[in-house]
Structures are given as structure tokens and as C-alpha cells.
Scaffold this motif. Structure first.
Motif, mmCIF file in Angstrom:
data_model
loop_
_atom_site.group_PDB
_atom_site.id
_atom_site.type_symbol
_atom_site.label_atom_id
_atom_site.label_comp_id
_atom_site.label_asym_id
_atom_site.label_seq_id
_atom_site.Cartn_x
_atom_site.Cartn_y
_atom_site.Cartn_z
ATOM 1 N N LYS A 1 18.308 -13.543 -1.732
ATOM 2 C CA LYS A 1 16.904 -13.954 -1.797
ATOM 3 C C LYS A 1 16.534 -14.317 -3.233
ATOM 4 N N ILE A 2 15.549 -15.202 -3.329
ATOM 5 C CA ILE A 2 15.017 -15.599 -4.633
ATOM 6 C C ILE A 2 14.166 -14.449 -5.186
ATOM 7 N N LEU A 3 14.326 -14.176 -6.481
ATOM 8 C CA LEU A 3 13.469 -13.200 -7.159
ATOM 9 C C LEU A 3 12.628 -13.941 -8.194
ATOM 10 N N GLY B 1 3.378 -11.195 -11.151
ATOM 11 C CA GLY B 1 3.388 -11.984 -9.920
ATOM 12 C C GLY B 1 3.170 -13.460 -10.212
ATOM 13 N N THR B 2 3.799 -14.315 -9.423
ATOM 14 C CA THR B 2 3.724 -15.762 -9.649
ATOM 15 C C THR B 2 3.069 -16.462 -8.465
ATOM 16 N N ILE B 3 2.529 -17.641 -8.731
ATOM 17 C CA ILE B 3 1.885 -18.401 -7.653
ATOM 18 C C ILE B 3 2.922 -18.830 -6.611
ATOM 19 N N SER C 1 6.248 -8.532 -4.690
ATOM 20 C CA SER C 1 6.208 -8.371 -3.229
ATOM 21 C C SER C 1 7.607 -8.014 -2.732
ATOM 22 N N LEU C 2 8.614 -8.682 -3.288
ATOM 23 C CA LEU C 2 9.985 -8.476 -2.810
ATOM 24 C C LEU C 2 10.512 -7.078 -3.137
ATOM 25 N N VAL C 3 10.314 -6.625 -4.359
ATOM 26 C CA VAL C 3 10.884 -5.324 -4.739
ATOM 27 C C VAL C 3 10.249 -4.163 -3.952
#
Ligand SMILES: Cc1cc2nc3c(=O)[nH]c(=O)nc-3n(C[C@H](O)[C@H](O)[C@H](O)COP(=O)(O)OP(=O)(O)OC[C@H]3O[C@@H](n4cnc5c(N)ncnc54)[C@H](O)[C@@H]3O)c2cc1C
Length: 283
Positions: A28-30, A108-110, A35-37
């Protein structure tokens, strides 16, 4: 909780990231990881590998020829404080400023927020309201109106990377506002509404009203928009338009904090408040 074991790779270019994602099945892209972690720690997600795109050249904001361009790795804090965003599409900066807390906004990124498509997230509602376009490394472009498909699901193809979000700029005569009722623990929207209103000679010429948080994806309040166009933005007309918002909320989400009926009610409340402020800003 600890995440399941995973490998970690850092890409320097979009092409390298794509190659790594294709090579490692289940990778997966990080981006900002906010949100992912947490999902990995709860074991809701267990990617075999993470491909960190943090070094890709996607942290920029520009505006030219009526188009605002935001690189996908722009953090919420960068967007919130950007004079370019404030001058050209102020509702986006205002909405970004209310995401989570300062730590979340710093990481966090857009692009991560849009790809994750959390029902309670703010950016999906905001970008749908302004009519944004989401661009990817494979050259695809998606209209925000059709990008969000279901709970945590978008139109993005596997391993495609969001690279840029573009949106039309707006000037005097148009006002925008995002009003959310935040969850007290996280800041996520229990319900929220984003509005852009163009007022000419005391009449609403163009209205965009999108509600989020109540359903799995943001929904456009089409009846309310149509009702207001051609009318004066009086408090009575705004109240009547906001009362129509419930019509577009099918299958509202409910949980222990807020039932579906309550979220539907809040969506109407948020819509009325955001329309009032958008009209005020248009003036
Ligand atoms: C305590 C807390 C409070 C929060 N409160 C709010 C809130 O009030 N409002 C709100 O909107 N959000 C909130 N968030 C979520 C936050 O905004 C996340 O940063 C954001 O949703 C995900 O962005 P990210 O860069 O961290 O993505 P990541 O967590 O790195 O990734 C999220 C998902 O998107 C994918 N992805 C990431 N970047 C890309 C890309 N460029 N292209 C394709 N796929 C990509 C990843 O593979 C992953 O599946 C909160 C988070 C926390 C931890």
C-alpha cells in the motif's frame, strides 16, 4: 496494538513507486500515515509492504488562469495556511484548518484523505462542493462528483497514485463556507455541509451545497440548490432550502454516538448555517 509485520520501501519518483507497488503484492501507498497506520495498528489493514511516497515532488500549491492546483502531498496545515488557497478557493483553506488537531494537520495529506475516502472526512465534501478534479500518476482524471464510490472506496484503480487536485478559483460575488459538527474526540464530521453561493444583484445565481458525514459518501443537495437559484438569499429561503437536504440522505449511518436520524437532522442544521455564512461571504 502492533501492526502485522510489513516491509518498507521509499520511492523517489512516481514511476519507482508504481514499480514497487506492482512488484510487492498487497503493498500500500504511505503518505502522511494518519489513516493507514491507525488501521494497521487495529489490524483492519495488513499490507505486505508500505511504499512511502513522501519524497515525490507533490508538495506544491499554484494558481493560474482560473485554476488552483494542489499537489497530493500537501499537508492539511500547508493548505490551511496557504495564501494562494485563501485568495483563490478560500473554503478549502477554511475546511483544512478544521481537520483533526495540529499533529494530524502537520502529517495528513490531501491526496491521502481523498484516497482513503473516510465517510466522516472533510476533504471529500469540500472537493465535491468546489467541483474539483483528481489527477493520478497514470494520467487519469476524475470529477470529484463521481470519485467517491462507497465506504472507504473510490474510483481509483489499484496502485494508481493521486498526484494533483485541481479546482476552479472563485472571486468576488461568490462566497464559500464549510460548517461541520465535529466529533469531540477526533474532530471528524458527525455531519458537515459545504456551500458555494454566487450572488448577483441580490439573487442567487449559482449554488453548490454538499453534505458529508451522514452517509458513506458526500451527497449533493440537488433540490436545495435548485430551490435557491433565482431567489434572494433571505433567511426564509435558506431555511426552506436546508429543510430539503434530508431528501438526499438515503441510508444515513448511525452509531453509538449519533443515530442516522440525528445525523440527518444535523446535516440540515449544518446546511442552513453554512449557507448563511456563504451568502455573507459572497457580499
Ligand atoms: C486523531 C485523528 C483525527 C483525525 N481527524 C480528522 C478530521 O477531523 N477530519 C478529516 O478529514 N480527517 C481526520 N483525520 C484523518 C487525517 O486527515 C488523515 O491524515 C487523512 O485522512 C489521510 O491522509 P494521509 O496522508 O495520512 O494518508 P495515509 O494514512 O498515508 O493513507 C491513507 C490511504 O490512502 C492511500 N494513499 C495515500 N496517499 C495516496 C495517494 N497520493 N494516492 C493514492 N493513494 C494514497 C494509502 O495507501 C491509504 O490506503 C484524523 C486522523 C487522526 C489520526
Amino acid at each position: 496494538m502492533y501492526p502485522a509485520p510489513f516491509e518498507y520501501y521509499r520511492a523517489e519518483t512516481a514511476q519507482e513507486a508504481t514499480e514497487l507497488l506492482s512488484k510487492h503484492v498487497g503493498a500500500k501507498i504511505l503518505a502522511g500515515g494518519h489513516s493507514l497506520v491507525p488501521a494497521m495498528k487495529y489490524r483492519v489493514a495488513a499490507p505486505s509492504a508500505l511504499v512511502d511516497i513522501g519524497r515525490l515532488n507533490l508538495n506544491y500549491i499554484t494558481a493560474a488562469e482560473g485554476v488552483l492546483k494542489i499537489g497530493a502531498l500537501s499537508t492539511h496545515a500547508t493548505v490551511a495556511s496557504s495564501d494562494v488557497v485563501k485568495h483563490n478557493c478560500a473554503i478549502i483553506a477554511q475546511g483544512a484548518a478544521g481537520i483533526g488537531d495540529q499533529m494530524v494537520r502537520n502529517r495528513g495529506t490531501i491526496g491521502g484523505s481523498l484516497a482513503h475516502s473516510d465517510p466522516q472526512a472533510d476533504y471529500p465534501t469540500l472537493v465535491t462542493c468546489v467541483g474539483a478534479t483528481i489527477k493520478t500518476s497514470s494520467g487519469k482524471s476524475y470529477n470529484a462528483d463521481t470519485f467517491f464510490k462507497d465506504m472507504l472506496t473510490t474510483a481509483l484503480e489499484e496502485n494508481d497514485i493521486i498526484t494533483e487536485i485541481t479546482m476552479p478559483v472563485y472571486g468576488s460575488g461568490t462566497g464559500g463556507f464549510y460548517y461541520k459538527i465535529p466529533h469531540p474526540a477526533s474532530g471528524y464530521a458527525v455531519a458537515g455541509a459545504a456551500a458555494l453561493v454566487t450572488v448577483e444583484a441580490g439573487i442567487c445565481k449559482r449554488v453548490s451545497l454538499v453534505v458529508g458525514g451522514a452517509t458513506v459518501n458526500p451527497v449533493r443537495a440537488v433540490e436545495a440548490e435548485a430551490y435557491l437559484v433565482g431567489k434572494a438569499p433571505t433567511s426564509e429561503n435558506i431555511k426552506a432550502a436546508a429543510a430539503m437536504v434530508a431528501q438526499v440522505i438515503k441510508n444515513p449511518m448511525g452509531d453509538g454516538y449519533a443515530s442516522g436520524a440525528y445525523r440527518t437532522h444535523l446535516a440540515g442544521v449544518a446546511s442552513e448555517r453554512t449557507l448563511v455564512e456563504a451568502v455573507h461571504r459572497a457580499a
